[in-house]
Design a protein around this motif. Sequence first.
Motif, PDB file in Angstrom:
ATOM      1  N   ASP A  50       6.410  16.829  -4.607  1.00 43.25           N
ATOM      2  CA  ASP A  50       6.869  17.919  -4.339  1.00 43.25           C
ATOM      3  C   ASP A  50       5.990  18.644  -5.106  1.00 43.25           C
ATOM      4  O   ASP A  50       5.551  18.409  -6.430  1.00 43.25           O
ATOM      5  CB  ASP A  50       8.133  17.952  -5.120  1.00 43.25           C
ATOM      6  N   LEU A  51       4.923  19.174  -4.467  1.00 42.23           N
ATOM      7  CA  LEU A  51       3.533  19.940  -4.995  1.00 42.23           C
ATOM      8  C   LEU A  51       3.963  20.652  -6.147  1.00 42.23           C
ATOM      9  O   LEU A  51       3.034  20.836  -7.265  1.00 42.23           O
ATOM     10  CB  LEU A  51       2.685  20.691  -3.960  1.00 42.23           C
ATOM     11  N   PRO A  52       4.927  21.684  -6.096  1.00 37.97           N
ATOM     12  CA  PRO A  52       5.186  22.360  -7.265  1.00 37.97           C
ATOM     13  C   PRO A  52       5.554  21.784  -8.624  1.00 37.97           C
ATOM     14  O   PRO A  52       5.525  22.116  -9.850  1.00 37.97           O
ATOM     15  CB  PRO A  52       6.142  23.691  -6.895  1.00 37.97           C
ATOM     16  N   ASN A  53       6.185  20.591  -8.296  1.00 31.39           N
ATOM     17  CA  ASN A  53       6.629  19.641  -9.345  1.00 31.39           C
ATOM     18  C   ASN A  53       6.376  18.313  -9.195  1.00 31.39           C
ATOM     19  O   ASN A  53       7.056  17.408  -9.060  1.00 31.39           O
ATOM     20  CB  ASN A  53       8.368  19.834  -9.273  1.00 31.39           C
ATOM     21  N   LYS A  54       4.975  17.985  -9.395  1.00 29.78           N
ATOM     22  CA  LYS A  54       4.526  16.669  -9.018  1.00 29.78           C
ATOM     23  C   LYS A  54       4.929  15.678 -10.185  1.00 29.78           C
ATOM     24  O   LYS A  54       5.542  15.805 -11.352  1.00 29.78           O
ATOM     25  CB  LYS A  54       2.924  16.878  -9.303  1.00 29.78           C
ATOM     26  N   SER A  55       5.292  14.334  -9.553  1.00 28.77           N
ATOM     27  CA  SER A  55       5.947  13.221 -10.184  1.00 28.77           C
ATOM     28  C   SER A  55       5.046  12.820 -11.458  1.00 28.77           C
ATOM     29  O   SER A  55       3.826  13.041 -11.362  1.00 28.77           O
ATOM     30  CB  SER A  55       6.189  12.167  -9.320  1.00 28.77           C
ATOM     31  N   VAL A  75       0.967  -1.151  -0.109  1.00 29.13           N
ATOM     32  CA  VAL A  75       0.009  -0.145   0.089  1.00 29.13           C
ATOM     33  C   VAL A  75       0.811   1.306   0.085  1.00 29.13           C
ATOM     34  O   VAL A  75       1.910   1.481   0.753  1.00 29.13           O
ATOM     35  CB  VAL A  75      -0.772   0.045   1.360  1.00 29.13           C
ATOM     36  N   LYS A  76       0.585   2.195  -0.952  1.00 28.85           N
ATOM     37  CA  LYS A  76       1.406   3.229  -1.009  1.00 28.85           C
ATOM     38  C   LYS A  76       0.464   4.486  -1.002  1.00 28.85           C
ATOM     39  O   LYS A  76      -0.472   4.555  -1.619  1.00 28.85           O
ATOM     40  CB  LYS A  76       2.216   3.285  -2.471  1.00 28.85           C
ATOM     41  N   LEU A  77       1.012   5.597  -0.391  1.00 27.14           N
ATOM     42  CA  LEU A  77       0.136   6.676  -0.235  1.00 27.14           C
ATOM     43  C   LEU A  77       0.866   7.893  -0.756  1.00 27.14           C
ATOM     44  O   LEU A  77       2.079   8.235  -0.407  1.00 27.14           O
ATOM     45  CB  LEU A  77      -0.196   7.147   1.157  1.00 27.14           C
ATOM     46  N   HIS A  78       0.868   8.490  -1.801  1.00 26.93           N
ATOM     47  CA  HIS A  78       1.463   9.818  -2.431  1.00 26.93           C
ATOM     48  C   HIS A  78       0.554  10.851  -1.559  1.00 26.93           C
ATOM     49  O   HIS A  78      -0.502  11.104  -1.777  1.00 26.93           O
ATOM     50  CB  HIS A  78       1.127   9.818  -3.770  1.00 26.93           C
ATOM     51  N   GLY A  79       1.524  11.682  -1.080  1.00 26.19           N
ATOM     52  CA  GLY A  79       0.830  12.870  -0.261  1.00 26.19           C
ATOM     53  C   GLY A  79       1.798  13.718   0.101  1.00 26.19           C
ATOM     54  O   GLY A  79       2.893  13.888  -0.597  1.00 26.19           O
ATOM     55  N   HIS A  80       1.520  14.748   1.145  1.00 25.78           N
ATOM     56  CA  HIS A  80       2.557  15.725   1.759  1.00 25.78           C
ATOM     57  C   HIS A  80       2.065  15.978   3.216  1.00 25.78           C
ATOM     58  O   HIS A  80       1.044  16.041   3.539  1.00 25.78           O
ATOM     59  CB  HIS A  80       2.025  17.147   0.732  1.00 25.78           C
ATOM     60  N   TRP A  81       3.302  16.135   3.605  1.00 22.31           N
ATOM     61  CA  TRP A  81       2.968  16.486   5.207  1.00 22.31           C
ATOM     62  C   TRP A  81       2.195  17.482   5.619  1.00 22.31           C
ATOM     63  O   TRP A  81       1.608  17.422   6.836  1.00 22.31           O
ATOM     64  CB  TRP A  81       4.394  16.691   5.809  1.00 22.31           C
ATOM     65  N   HIS A 136      -7.576  15.245 -11.970  1.00 22.44           N
ATOM     66  CA  HIS A 136      -7.485  16.440 -10.818  1.00 22.44           C
ATOM     67  C   HIS A 136      -5.994  16.855 -10.607  1.00 22.44           C
ATOM     68  O   HIS A 136      -5.592  18.022 -10.338  1.00 22.44           O
ATOM     69  CB  HIS A 136      -8.136  16.033  -9.549  1.00 22.44           C
ATOM     70  N   LYS A 137      -5.220  15.945 -10.843  1.00 23.78           N
ATOM     71  CA  LYS A 137      -3.612  16.093 -10.775  1.00 23.78           C
ATOM     72  C   LYS A 137      -3.041  16.580  -9.225  1.00 23.78           C
ATOM     73  O   LYS A 137      -2.250  17.429  -8.973  1.00 23.78           O
ATOM     74  CB  LYS A 137      -3.133  16.811 -11.499  1.00 23.78           C
ATOM     75  N   LYS A 138      -3.980  15.833  -8.429  1.00 28.10           N
ATOM     76  CA  LYS A 138      -3.711  16.189  -6.811  1.00 28.10           C
ATOM     77  C   LYS A 138      -3.584  15.064  -6.029  1.00 28.10           C
ATOM     78  O   LYS A 138      -3.770  13.905  -6.461  1.00 28.10           O
ATOM     79  CB  LYS A 138      -5.157  16.915  -6.383  1.00 28.10           C
ATOM     80  N   ILE A 139      -2.927  15.276  -4.572  1.00 26.18           N
ATOM     81  CA  ILE A 139      -2.810  14.169  -3.913  1.00 26.18           C
ATOM     82  C   ILE A 139      -3.908  14.450  -2.873  1.00 26.18           C
ATOM     83  O   ILE A 139      -4.728  15.500  -2.989  1.00 26.18           O
ATOM     84  CB  ILE A 139      -1.667  14.723  -2.781  1.00 26.18           C
ATOM     85  N   PRO A 140      -4.280  13.386  -1.966  1.00 24.00           N
ATOM     86  CA  PRO A 140      -3.761  12.215  -1.864  1.00 24.00           C
ATOM     87  C   PRO A 140      -4.045  11.332  -3.123  1.00 24.00           C
ATOM     88  O   PRO A 140      -5.433  11.218  -3.602  1.00 24.00           O
ATOM     89  CB  PRO A 140      -3.908  11.749  -0.712  1.00 24.00           C
ATOM     90  N   VAL A 141      -3.251  10.140  -3.240  1.00 19.29           N
ATOM     91  CA  VAL A 141      -3.567   9.024  -3.940  1.00 19.29           C
ATOM     92  C   VAL A 141      -2.993   8.014  -3.331  1.00 19.29           C
ATOM     93  O   VAL A 141      -1.833   7.745  -2.710  1.00 19.29           O
ATOM     94  CB  VAL A 141      -2.814   9.137  -5.294  1.00 19.29           C
ATOM     95  N   LEU A 142      -3.882   6.955  -3.160  1.00 21.46           N
ATOM     96  CA  LEU A 142      -3.648   5.779  -2.342  1.00 21.46           C
ATOM     97  C   LEU A 142      -3.515   4.756  -3.575  1.00 21.46           C
ATOM     98  O   LEU A 142      -4.436   4.587  -4.353  1.00 21.46           O
ATOM     99  CB  LEU A 142      -4.600   5.178  -1.552  1.00 21.46           C
ATOM    100  N   VAL A 143      -2.418   3.880  -3.663  1.00 17.26           N
ATOM    101  CA  VAL A 143      -2.224   2.843  -4.653  1.00 17.26           C
ATOM    102  C   VAL A 143      -2.136   1.510  -3.890  1.00 17.26           C
ATOM    103  O   VAL A 143      -1.252   1.317  -2.838  1.00 17.26           O
ATOM    104  CB  VAL A 143      -0.827   3.070  -5.666  1.00 17.26           C
TER     105      VAL A 143
END
Length: 232
Positions: free
Chosen positions: A38-43, A7-13, A53-60
């Motif tokens: 890195d929100l200004p430079n999303k992977s 389980v992976k979570l793409h997010g930001h603190w 939406h190109k936003k966090i969070p995303v759960l994989v």
Amino acid sequence: MGDDEVVKLHGHWASPFSARVLWALNLKGIPFEFITEDLPNKSELLLQYNPVHKKIPVLVHGGKPICESMVIIEYIEDTWPHTPTLLPKDPYDRALARFWVQFAELKGPSIWMVFRSLGEEQEKAKKESVEMLRRIEELCSEKIKGDNDDNKFFGGEEIGILDIAFGGMIVEWYDVIEEIVGVKLFEPQQFPHLHQWVKHFKQVPVVKQNLPSHHDLLLFFKAIRQNLIPST
């Protein structure tokens, strides 16, 4: 365990929406890998997982992405239904919880408009934020100060989906925005039940351990505000 099973979570603190998912995963005791974006430079991976939406969070999970924090919460509950349960079992109570989650999603952005705006637009957002808090205060007084005084949370004795939804709006982030903008909307005298709920919510170990510090959030969002409105 294969990489696709992790389980992976793409997010930001600093993201309250990421915090919602962190709380749910930790409440359920689900092992996961946190991937800081890195929100200004999303992977490229994030853009691939959430092209709409190109936003966090995303759960994989199992190599499959799930987007939007509250949709992710329901996915977590459906996939790992062991206790603690996040959604009520009763169909009517579950429908009511979903109604209030939708309320949070529709009305919650008002406080962010206070943060992002000035003048008439900001005044309008302030009024909408206070009205939103009034509605939640009414619900809080019914749920937490009703017949059962042992209930500390919207979910009863334990955190549920509404606590997570409202926590991502009110806990810590509201104070930071008020301090940066120089307003006070969430007054203890006007919203006593809600302030009591915040106190209980922040004492829960899973929340406390996964809540950014006020100081760090203040610095982070001050920088954002300066970029949005350089004259402030």
